[in-house]
Design a protein around this motif. Structure first.
Motif, short mmCIF file in Angstrom:
data_model
loop_
_atom_site.label_atom_id
_atom_site.label_comp_id
_atom_site.label_asym_id
_atom_site.label_seq_id
_atom_site.Cartn_x
_atom_site.Cartn_y
_atom_site.Cartn_z
N THR A 35 0.85 -1.19 0.00
CA THR A 35 0.00 0.00 0.00
C THR A 35 0.88 1.23 0.00
N PRO A 36 0.57 2.24 -0.82
CA PRO A 36 1.36 3.47 -0.81
C PRO A 36 1.27 4.14 0.56
N LEU A 37 2.37 4.75 0.99
CA LEU A 37 2.44 5.39 2.30
C LEU A 37 2.10 6.87 2.17
N THR A 38 1.09 7.31 2.92
CA THR A 38 0.79 8.74 3.05
C THR A 38 0.68 9.03 4.53
N VAL A 39 1.02 10.24 4.89
CA VAL A 39 0.95 10.63 6.30
C VAL A 39 -0.48 10.54 6.80
N ALA A 40 -1.42 11.00 5.98
CA ALA A 40 -2.82 10.97 6.40
C ALA A 40 -3.30 9.54 6.63
N ALA A 41 -2.96 8.65 5.70
CA ALA A 41 -3.39 7.25 5.83
C ALA A 41 -2.71 6.58 7.02
N LEU A 42 -1.42 6.85 7.20
CA LEU A 42 -0.70 6.28 8.34
C LEU A 42 -1.31 6.76 9.66
N ALA A 43 -1.55 8.06 9.75
CA ALA A 43 -2.11 8.62 10.99
C ALA A 43 -3.47 8.01 11.28
N LYS A 88 3.61 12.24 -4.75
CA LYS A 88 2.72 11.09 -4.62
C LYS A 88 1.88 11.23 -3.36
N GLU A 89 2.53 11.67 -2.28
CA GLU A 89 1.81 11.83 -1.02
C GLU A 89 0.73 12.90 -1.16
N ARG A 90 1.07 14.00 -1.82
CA ARG A 90 0.07 15.05 -2.03
C ARG A 90 -1.08 14.54 -2.88
N ALA A 91 -0.73 13.77 -3.91
CA ALA A 91 -1.78 13.23 -4.78
C ALA A 91 -2.67 12.25 -4.02
N LEU A 92 -2.06 11.40 -3.20
CA LEU A 92 -2.85 10.45 -2.43
C LEU A 92 -3.70 11.16 -1.37
#
Length: 191
Positions: A35-43, A88-92
């Motif tokens: 799964t792609p890592l994003t700060v929002a998803a991780l949090a 990528k993080e911004r896009a996700l």
């Protein structure tokens, strides 16, 4: 240090450790599922704040380690690899926000549809011409209430005037009684 301070520091350290363990579990699951890592998803998944992920050094180190482990092309230069996850993080994050907005719009549409259905049901249940009759009755009742309010106000004014007149008359009667009492108690002059 007092025992309360020691207990507070211990509790804070324990809470931080629990958050780091949840983050490690989340990162392991993301690596396993690719799964792609994003700060929002991780949090959200680790049940920690974004601030914690940005400010805690151990959390940042865990995320960087997971990012290094999940890079598909090890031959990419450092400057390009740092820029690529950022966009990528911004896009996700934008995709997450868009999905949330779409869910909210669906909920709002459903609520609006239900309310419109209730309005139609109410209109359908009314016999023909009853809406106009209800409006007319409502207007008549409002006029009646206004008239009763005016009548009540006039009666209040009359009552106030009558009380003032009564006080004046009581005073006048008391004055006349005093004069009469003076006349009755004073002996007539003898000539």
């Amino acid at each position: 240090m007092s025992s309360r301070t020691d207990a507070a520091v211990h509790a804070r350290r324990q809470a931080t450790q629990e958050m780091l363990e949840r983050l490690q579990t989340t990162l392991a699951g993301a690596a396993r599922d690719q799964t792609p890592l994003t700060v929002a998803a991780l949090a959200r998944t680790a049940r920690v704040s974004r601030t914690f992920l940005y400010q805690n050094q151990q959390a940042r180190a865990l995320i960087e380690q997971a990012n290094r482990a999940s890079r598909p092309h090890p031959g990419v230069s450092n400057s390009g690899s740092r820029a690529q996850p950022a966009w990528k993080e911004r896009a996700l994050n934008a995709e997450d926000a868009l999905a949330q907005a779409q869910r909210e719009i669906r909920i709002q549409h459903t609520g609006i549809a239900e309310l419109l259905g209730k309005i139609r049901d109410l209109q359908h249940d009314l016999p023909e011409g009853s809406l106009q009759r209800l409006v007319t009755e409502s207007t008549t009742l409002k006029q009646h209430v206004r008239q009763l309010t005016q009548d009540n106000q006039q009666l209040q004014e009359r009552l106030t005037s009558a009380r003032q007149n009564n006080r004046f008359m009581d005073k006048r009667i008391a004055d006349l009684e005093a004069q009469l009492a003076l006349y009755l108690t004073t002996p007539p002059p003898h000539s």
